[in-house]
Write a protein that holds these residues in place. Structure first.
Motif, PDB file in Angstrom:
ATOM      1  N   ILE A  14      -5.800 -32.822  -9.366  1.00  0.00           N
ATOM      2  CA  ILE A  14      -6.651 -33.519 -10.156  1.00  0.00           C
ATOM      3  C   ILE A  14      -6.222 -33.554 -11.482  1.00  0.00           C
ATOM      4  O   ILE A  14      -6.550 -34.962 -12.298  1.00  0.00           O
ATOM      5  N   TYR A  15      -5.856 -32.601 -12.120  1.00  0.00           N
ATOM      6  CA  TYR A  15      -5.548 -32.623 -13.545  1.00  0.00           C
ATOM      7  C   TYR A  15      -4.332 -33.409 -13.876  1.00  0.00           C
ATOM      8  O   TYR A  15      -4.670 -34.092 -14.903  1.00  0.00           O
ATOM      9  N   LEU A  16      -3.480 -33.256 -13.171  1.00  0.00           N
ATOM     10  CA  LEU A  16      -2.405 -34.225 -13.199  1.00  0.00           C
ATOM     11  C   LEU A  16      -2.513 -35.609 -12.973  1.00  0.00           C
ATOM     12  O   LEU A  16      -2.206 -36.703 -14.136  1.00  0.00           O
ATOM     13  N   GLU A  17      -3.480 -36.174 -12.222  1.00  0.00           N
ATOM     14  CA  GLU A  17      -3.925 -37.615 -11.957  1.00  0.00           C
ATOM     15  C   GLU A  17      -4.648 -37.908 -13.395  1.00  0.00           C
ATOM     16  O   GLU A  17      -4.432 -38.947 -13.868  1.00  0.00           O
ATOM     17  N   ALA A  18      -5.747 -36.961 -13.697  1.00  0.00           N
ATOM     18  CA  ALA A  18      -6.267 -37.340 -15.168  1.00  0.00           C
ATOM     19  C   ALA A  18      -5.466 -37.544 -16.170  1.00  0.00           C
ATOM     20  O   ALA A  18      -5.774 -38.246 -17.095  1.00  0.00           O
ATOM     21  N   LEU A  19      -4.349 -36.601 -16.305  1.00  0.00           N
ATOM     22  CA  LEU A  19      -3.531 -36.777 -17.387  1.00  0.00           C
ATOM     23  C   LEU A  19      -2.715 -38.076 -17.377  1.00  0.00           C
ATOM     24  O   LEU A  19      -2.765 -38.602 -18.458  1.00  0.00           O
ATOM     25  N   ASP A  20      -2.246 -38.357 -16.319  1.00  0.00           N
ATOM     26  CA  ASP A  20      -1.896 -39.783 -16.165  1.00  0.00           C
ATOM     27  C   ASP A  20      -2.673 -40.901 -16.708  1.00  0.00           C
ATOM     28  O   ASP A  20      -2.275 -41.766 -17.217  1.00  0.00           O
ATOM     29  N   ASP A  21      -3.962 -40.747 -16.182  1.00  0.00           N
ATOM     30  CA  ASP A  21      -4.947 -41.641 -16.556  1.00  0.00           C
ATOM     31  C   ASP A  21      -5.207 -41.679 -18.129  1.00  0.00           C
ATOM     32  O   ASP A  21      -5.318 -43.032 -18.714  1.00  0.00           O
ATOM     33  N   ALA A  22      -5.038 -40.554 -18.745  1.00  0.00           N
ATOM     34  CA  ALA A  22      -5.264 -40.291 -20.157  1.00  0.00           C
ATOM     35  C   ALA A  22      -4.303 -40.905 -21.001  1.00  0.00           C
ATOM     36  O   ALA A  22      -4.514 -41.215 -22.202  1.00  0.00           O
ATOM     37  N   THR A  23      -2.940 -41.125 -20.372  1.00  0.00           N
ATOM     38  CA  THR A  23      -1.837 -41.283 -21.088  1.00  0.00           C
ATOM     39  C   THR A  23      -1.241 -42.679 -20.798  1.00  0.00           C
ATOM     40  O   THR A  23      -0.555 -43.274 -21.688  1.00  0.00           O
ATOM     41  N   ARG A  24      -1.592 -43.169 -19.567  1.00  0.00           N
ATOM     42  CA  ARG A  24      -1.113 -44.779 -19.125  1.00  0.00           C
ATOM     43  C   ARG A  24      -1.209 -45.782 -20.234  1.00  0.00           C
ATOM     44  O   ARG A  24      -2.234 -45.822 -20.675  1.00  0.00           O
ATOM     45  N   ARG A  25      -0.190 -46.642 -20.645  1.00  0.00           N
ATOM     46  CA  ARG A  25      -0.485 -47.666 -21.463  1.00  0.00           C
ATOM     47  C   ARG A  25      -0.928 -47.205 -22.880  1.00  0.00           C
ATOM     48  O   ARG A  25      -1.959 -48.115 -23.335  1.00  0.00           O
ATOM     49  N   THR A  26      -0.988 -46.084 -23.364  1.00  0.00           N
ATOM     50  CA  THR A  26      -1.300 -45.728 -24.559  1.00  0.00           C
ATOM     51  C   THR A  26      -0.138 -45.221 -25.531  1.00  0.00           C
ATOM     52  O   THR A  26       0.987 -44.847 -24.981  1.00  0.00           O
ATOM     53  N   GLU A  27      -0.476 -44.895 -26.791  1.00  0.00           N
ATOM     54  CA  GLU A  27       0.571 -44.446 -27.610  1.00  0.00           C
ATOM     55  C   GLU A  27       0.905 -43.022 -27.428  1.00  0.00           C
ATOM     56  O   GLU A  27       2.108 -42.603 -27.790  1.00  0.00           O
ATOM     57  N   ALA A  28       0.177 -42.397 -26.611  1.00  0.00           N
ATOM     58  CA  ALA A  28       0.305 -40.814 -26.064  1.00  0.00           C
ATOM     59  C   ALA A  28       1.307 -41.130 -24.885  1.00  0.00           C
ATOM     60  O   ALA A  28       1.458 -39.780 -24.533  1.00  0.00           O
ATOM     61  N   ALA A  29       1.604 -41.990 -24.532  1.00  0.00           N
ATOM     62  CA  ALA A  29       2.359 -41.875 -22.873  1.00  0.00           C
ATOM     63  C   ALA A  29       3.706 -40.952 -23.242  1.00  0.00           C
ATOM     64  O   ALA A  29       3.980 -40.192 -22.118  1.00  0.00           O
ATOM     65  N   SER A  30       4.288 -40.950 -24.207  1.00  0.00           N
ATOM     66  CA  SER A  30       5.527 -40.275 -24.182  1.00  0.00           C
ATOM     67  C   SER A  30       5.050 -38.763 -24.336  1.00  0.00           C
ATOM     68  O   SER A  30       5.945 -37.835 -24.209  1.00  0.00           O
ATOM     69  N   LEU A  31       3.863 -38.271 -24.626  1.00  0.00           N
ATOM     70  CA  LEU A  31       3.407 -36.905 -24.579  1.00  0.00           C
ATOM     71  C   LEU A  31       3.071 -36.422 -23.354  1.00  0.00           C
ATOM     72  O   LEU A  31       2.865 -34.992 -23.016  1.00  0.00           O
ATOM     73  N   LYS A  32       2.882 -37.237 -22.335  1.00  0.00           N
ATOM     74  CA  LYS A  32       2.447 -36.797 -20.946  1.00  0.00           C
ATOM     75  C   LYS A  32       3.234 -35.462 -20.431  1.00  0.00           C
ATOM     76  O   LYS A  32       2.627 -34.671 -20.254  1.00  0.00           O
ATOM     77  N   HIS A  33       4.438 -35.661 -20.349  1.00  0.00           N
ATOM     78  CA  HIS A  33       5.245 -34.475 -19.814  1.00  0.00           C
ATOM     79  C   HIS A  33       5.018 -33.284 -20.581  1.00  0.00           C
ATOM     80  O   HIS A  33       5.155 -32.180 -20.035  1.00  0.00           O
ATOM     81  N   SER A  34       5.278 -33.297 -21.968  1.00  0.00           N
ATOM     82  CA  SER A  34       5.062 -32.094 -22.680  1.00  0.00           C
ATOM     83  C   SER A  34       3.562 -31.471 -22.521  1.00  0.00           C
ATOM     84  O   SER A  34       3.333 -30.240 -22.562  1.00  0.00           O
ATOM     85  N   ILE A  35       2.442 -32.457 -22.576  1.00  0.00           N
ATOM     86  CA  ILE A  35       1.240 -31.787 -22.343  1.00  0.00           C
ATOM     87  C   ILE A  35       0.979 -31.218 -20.868  1.00  0.00           C
ATOM     88  O   ILE A  35       0.420 -30.176 -20.886  1.00  0.00           O
ATOM     89  N   GLU A  36       1.684 -31.841 -19.976  1.00  0.00           N
ATOM     90  CA  GLU A  36       1.540 -31.449 -18.503  1.00  0.00           C
ATOM     91  C   GLU A  36       1.928 -29.848 -18.739  1.00  0.00           C
ATOM     92  O   GLU A  36       1.540 -29.245 -17.797  1.00  0.00           O
ATOM     93  N   GLY A  37       3.187 -29.650 -19.544  1.00  0.00           N
ATOM     94  CA  GLY A  37       3.537 -28.186 -19.227  1.00  0.00           C
ATOM     95  C   GLY A  37       2.685 -27.142 -20.436  1.00  0.00           C
ATOM     96  O   GLY A  37       2.904 -25.930 -20.334  1.00  0.00           O
ATOM     97  N   MET A  38       1.744 -27.684 -21.125  1.00  0.00           N
ATOM     98  CA  MET A  38       0.982 -26.937 -21.931  1.00  0.00           C
ATOM     99  C   MET A  38      -0.272 -26.274 -21.104  1.00  0.00           C
ATOM    100  O   MET A  38      -1.176 -26.846 -20.743  1.00  0.00           O
ATOM    101  N   GLU A  39       0.226 -24.890 -20.576  1.00  0.00           N
ATOM    102  CA  GLU A  39      -1.106 -24.276 -19.837  1.00  0.00           C
ATOM    103  C   GLU A  39      -2.326 -23.925 -20.493  1.00  0.00           C
ATOM    104  O   GLU A  39      -3.320 -24.206 -19.934  1.00  0.00           O
ATOM    105  N   SER A  40      -2.185 -23.931 -21.928  1.00  0.00           N
ATOM    106  CA  SER A  40      -3.517 -23.734 -22.685  1.00  0.00           C
ATOM    107  C   SER A  40      -4.554 -24.875 -22.414  1.00  0.00           C
ATOM    108  O   SER A  40      -5.703 -24.634 -22.468  1.00  0.00           O
ATOM    109  N   VAL A  41      -3.746 -26.084 -22.600  1.00  0.00           N
ATOM    110  CA  VAL A  41      -4.824 -27.243 -22.543  1.00  0.00           C
ATOM    111  C   VAL A  41      -5.471 -27.406 -21.053  1.00  0.00           C
ATOM    112  O   VAL A  41      -6.472 -27.623 -20.992  1.00  0.00           O
TER     113      VAL A  41
END
Length: 196
Positions: A14-41
Motif C-alpha cells: 500500500i505504501y509503495l502504491e501511495a508513494l507512486d501516486d505521490a510522485t507520478r508526474r510531479t517535480e518529485a518523480a526523481s526522488l521516488k526511489h530514494s524516498i522508497e528506501g527511507m525507512e524513517s518516512v
C-alpha cells in the motif's frame, strides 16, 4: 507466513502504491526511489496509519510535519512538497481503508483527509460550487511556506473543509474517504467519455 508478516507485506505494498501516486508526474518523480528506501518516512506513515486504525484520531499535520523534518534535512528533498506528502499519507489511508470499510473500524477513518489532486479539486468546484480553492492550485506545488495564494496551504485546508461539509450533508457518505471513492469513479468515467 505469519499474520504479522502478511500485515507488514500488505502495508508495504500500500505504501509503495501511495508513494507512486505521490510522485507520478510531479517535480518529485526523481526522488521516488530514494524516498522508497527511507525507512524513517515509511515508519512515520505506518505510525499514523496504526493510530487511525486504533481509533486514536491522530492529527494529520503532526505526521506531515514529522516527514518534512526528516526529508528537509537534505536540500534535494524539498522538491517533495507538502502536496506530495499529503498525497503519500492520504493515498496510504485511502488504500488501507479497503481492509476496513465493511467493519466497525471504518469509523476510525473519519479523521482521514481526502487526497487532494486536480481532478477532485475541479470536481468539487464544478459539481458542488465550492469557490474557496484557488483554480490554479497544483496539488504537488502546495507548501507550508508559500506566500503565493495559488500554492498556499489554505487551498489544502479549504479543500478538506469543503469535503467534510459535503459529506455531512449527503447521506451517501459515511466518511470523507467514501466521498473520494465514489467521486473518483465518477471522475474516471467522465474522462473516458470525454476522451472517446
Amino acid at each position: 507466513m505469519s499474520n504479522i508478516e502478511i500485515r507488514k507485506a500488505v502495508f508495504n505494498f500500500i505504501y509503495l502504491e501511495a508513494l507512486d501516486d505521490a510522485t507520478r508526474r510531479t517535480e518529485a518523480a526523481s526522488l521516488k526511489h530514494s524516498i522508497e528506501g527511507m525507512e524513517s518516512v515509511r515508519e512515520i506513515v505506518k505510525e499514523y496509519a496504526e493510530s487511525v486504525v486504533h481509533g486514536d484520531n491522530p492529527c494529520f499535520y503532526y505526521y506531515e510535519q514529522k516527514i518534512e523534518d526528516v526529508l528537509y534535512e537534505q536540500e534535494k528533498y524539498r522538491k517533495f512538497t507538502f502536496g506530495n506528502i499529503q498525497k503519500l499519507i492520504n493515498m496510504t489511508m485511502k488504500y488501507l481503508y479497503i481492509q476496513y470499510y465493511d467493519t466497525d473500524i471504518y469509523k476510525n477513518f473519519t479523521c482521514c483527509n481526502v487526497p487532494l489532486d486536480s481532478g477532485m479539486r475541479d470536481l468539487i468546484r464544478k459539481d458542488y460550487g465550492v469557490k474557496t480553492i484557488s483554480w490554479e492550485c497544483a496539488w504537488s506545488k502546495i507548501t507550508r511556506e508559500s506566500t503565493d495564494r495559488k500554492y498556499s496551504l489554505d487551498n489544502y485546508i479549504n479543500f478538506q473543509d469543503a469535503v467534510v461539509a459535503i459529506v455531512k450533508n449527503d447521506s451517501r457518505y459515511r466518511i470523507p474517504l467514501e466521498f473520494d471513492y465514489y467521486n473518483h469513479n465518477r471522475m474516471e468515467k467522465s474522462l473516458l467519455i470525454e476522451n472517446k
